[in-house]
Design a protein around this motif. Structure first.
Motif, PDB file in Angstrom:
ATOM      1  N   ALA A  73       0.851  -1.192   0.000  1.00  0.00           N
ATOM      2  CA  ALA A  73       0.000   0.000   0.000  1.00  0.00           C
ATOM      3  C   ALA A  73       0.883   1.237   0.000  1.00  0.00           C
ATOM      4  O   ALA A  73       1.979   1.231   0.579  1.00  0.00           O
ATOM      5  CB  ALA A  73      -0.894  -0.005   1.233  1.00  0.00           C
ATOM      6  N   PRO A  74       0.463   2.294  -0.641  1.00  0.00           N
ATOM      7  CA  PRO A  74       1.269   3.512  -0.668  1.00  0.00           C
ATOM      8  C   PRO A  74       1.426   4.089   0.746  1.00  0.00           C
ATOM      9  O   PRO A  74       0.527   3.995   1.575  1.00  0.00           O
ATOM     10  CB  PRO A  74       0.485   4.463  -1.560  1.00  0.00           C
ATOM     11  CG  PRO A  74      -0.849   3.874  -1.720  1.00  0.00           C
ATOM     12  CD  PRO A  74      -0.778   2.426  -1.357  1.00  0.00           C
ATOM     13  N   GLU A  75       2.581   4.664   0.968  1.00  0.00           N
ATOM     14  CA  GLU A  75       2.859   5.283   2.266  1.00  0.00           C
ATOM     15  C   GLU A  75       2.555   6.776   2.173  1.00  0.00           C
ATOM     16  O   GLU A  75       3.201   7.501   1.444  1.00  0.00           O
ATOM     17  CB  GLU A  75       4.317   5.077   2.646  1.00  0.00           C
ATOM     18  CG  GLU A  75       4.673   3.622   2.853  1.00  0.00           C
ATOM     19  CD  GLU A  75       6.138   3.435   3.204  1.00  0.00           C
ATOM     20  OE1 GLU A  75       6.809   4.418   3.547  1.00  0.00           O
ATOM     21  OE2 GLU A  75       6.603   2.293   3.101  1.00  0.00           O
ATOM     22  N   GLY A  76       1.571   7.227   2.910  1.00  0.00           N
ATOM     23  CA  GLY A  76       1.233   8.652   2.902  1.00  0.00           C
ATOM     24  C   GLY A  76       0.537   9.068   1.641  1.00  0.00           C
ATOM     25  O   GLY A  76       0.140   8.276   0.824  1.00  0.00           O
ATOM     26  N   GLU A  77       0.435  10.369   1.486  1.00  0.00           N
ATOM     27  CA  GLU A  77      -0.221  10.934   0.310  1.00  0.00           C
ATOM     28  C   GLU A  77       0.815  11.302  -0.717  1.00  0.00           C
ATOM     29  O   GLU A  77       1.929  11.721  -0.404  1.00  0.00           O
ATOM     30  CB  GLU A  77      -0.987  12.196   0.709  1.00  0.00           C
ATOM     31  CG  GLU A  77      -2.158  11.926   1.600  1.00  0.00           C
ATOM     32  CD  GLU A  77      -2.917  13.204   1.917  1.00  0.00           C
ATOM     33  OE1 GLU A  77      -2.718  14.222   1.234  1.00  0.00           O
ATOM     34  OE2 GLU A  77      -3.691  13.181   2.886  1.00  0.00           O
ATOM     35  N   GLU A  78       0.409  11.174  -1.957  1.00  0.00           N
ATOM     36  CA  GLU A  78       1.280  11.599  -3.054  1.00  0.00           C
ATOM     37  C   GLU A  78       0.946  13.061  -3.348  1.00  0.00           C
ATOM     38  O   GLU A  78      -0.193  13.435  -3.527  1.00  0.00           O
ATOM     39  CB  GLU A  78       1.020  10.746  -4.289  1.00  0.00           C
ATOM     40  CG  GLU A  78       1.880  11.140  -5.451  1.00  0.00           C
ATOM     41  CD  GLU A  78       1.638  10.269  -6.671  1.00  0.00           C
ATOM     42  OE1 GLU A  78       2.168  10.594  -7.717  1.00  0.00           O
ATOM     43  OE2 GLU A  78       0.900   9.277  -6.555  1.00  0.00           O
ATOM     44  N   ARG A  79       1.982  13.874  -3.383  1.00  0.00           N
ATOM     45  CA  ARG A  79       1.783  15.306  -3.648  1.00  0.00           C
ATOM     46  C   ARG A  79       2.055  15.580  -5.109  1.00  0.00           C
ATOM     47  O   ARG A  79       3.091  15.218  -5.644  1.00  0.00           O
ATOM     48  CB  ARG A  79       2.702  16.121  -2.777  1.00  0.00           C
ATOM     49  CG  ARG A  79       2.366  15.946  -1.291  1.00  0.00           C
ATOM     50  CD  ARG A  79       3.140  16.903  -0.484  1.00  0.00           C
ATOM     51  NE  ARG A  79       2.714  18.245  -0.859  1.00  0.00           N
ATOM     52  CZ  ARG A  79       2.300  19.168  -0.011  1.00  0.00           C
ATOM     53  NH1 ARG A  79       2.264  18.874   1.275  1.00  0.00           N
ATOM     54  NH2 ARG A  79       1.932  20.356  -0.394  1.00  0.00           N
ATOM     55  N   LEU A  80       1.117  16.240  -5.737  1.00  0.00           N
ATOM     56  CA  LEU A  80       1.265  16.643  -7.120  1.00  0.00           C
ATOM     57  C   LEU A  80       1.584  18.129  -7.167  1.00  0.00           C
ATOM     58  O   LEU A  80       0.976  18.910  -6.473  1.00  0.00           O
ATOM     59  CB  LEU A  80      -0.015  16.369  -7.907  1.00  0.00           C
ATOM     60  CG  LEU A  80      -0.478  14.904  -7.921  1.00  0.00           C
ATOM     61  CD1 LEU A  80      -1.793  14.811  -8.650  1.00  0.00           C
ATOM     62  CD2 LEU A  80       0.561  14.031  -8.577  1.00  0.00           C
ATOM     63  N   SER A  81       2.528  18.483  -8.011  1.00  0.00           N
ATOM     64  CA  SER A  81       2.856  19.900  -8.093  1.00  0.00           C
ATOM     65  C   SER A  81       2.517  20.477  -9.424  1.00  0.00           C
ATOM     66  O   SER A  81       2.201  19.874 -10.335  1.00  0.00           O
ATOM     67  CB  SER A  81       4.325  20.130  -7.804  1.00  0.00           C
ATOM     68  OG  SER A  81       5.127  19.246  -8.530  1.00  0.00           O
TER      69      SER A  81
END
Length: 81
Positions: A73-81
């Protein structure tokens, strides 16, 4: 259906794509045995692919050599810039 290994292999791969939505499974036919190789996401998925191949193989023995790949599972949120 003809018993030509190449034809049977292609037929099974086509059915796996259409019915099991799997494109990356390698199908090798040796005599009366169909070998399934590749990676799937779960044991359930492996059984589904095997069953779809069994129907398409019309009586040939199926040797399920699929590997289940654990996806973390992904760790944390993915930030998009």
């Amino acid at each position: 259906m003809t018993d030509l290994p190449g034809y049977l292999s292609a037929h099974i791969q086509e059915r796996l794509a259409e019915e099991a939505y799997e494109l990356g499974i390698r199908v090798d036919v040796r005599g009366d045995v169909v070998h399934l190789r590749g990676e799937v996401m779960s044991e359930d998925r492996s059984r589904e692919v095997e069953e779809a191949a069994r129907v398409a193989a019309e009586g040939h023995e199926i040797c399920n050599e699929l590997h289940v790949v654990a996806v973390a599972a992904p760790e944390g949120e993915e930030r998009l810039s």
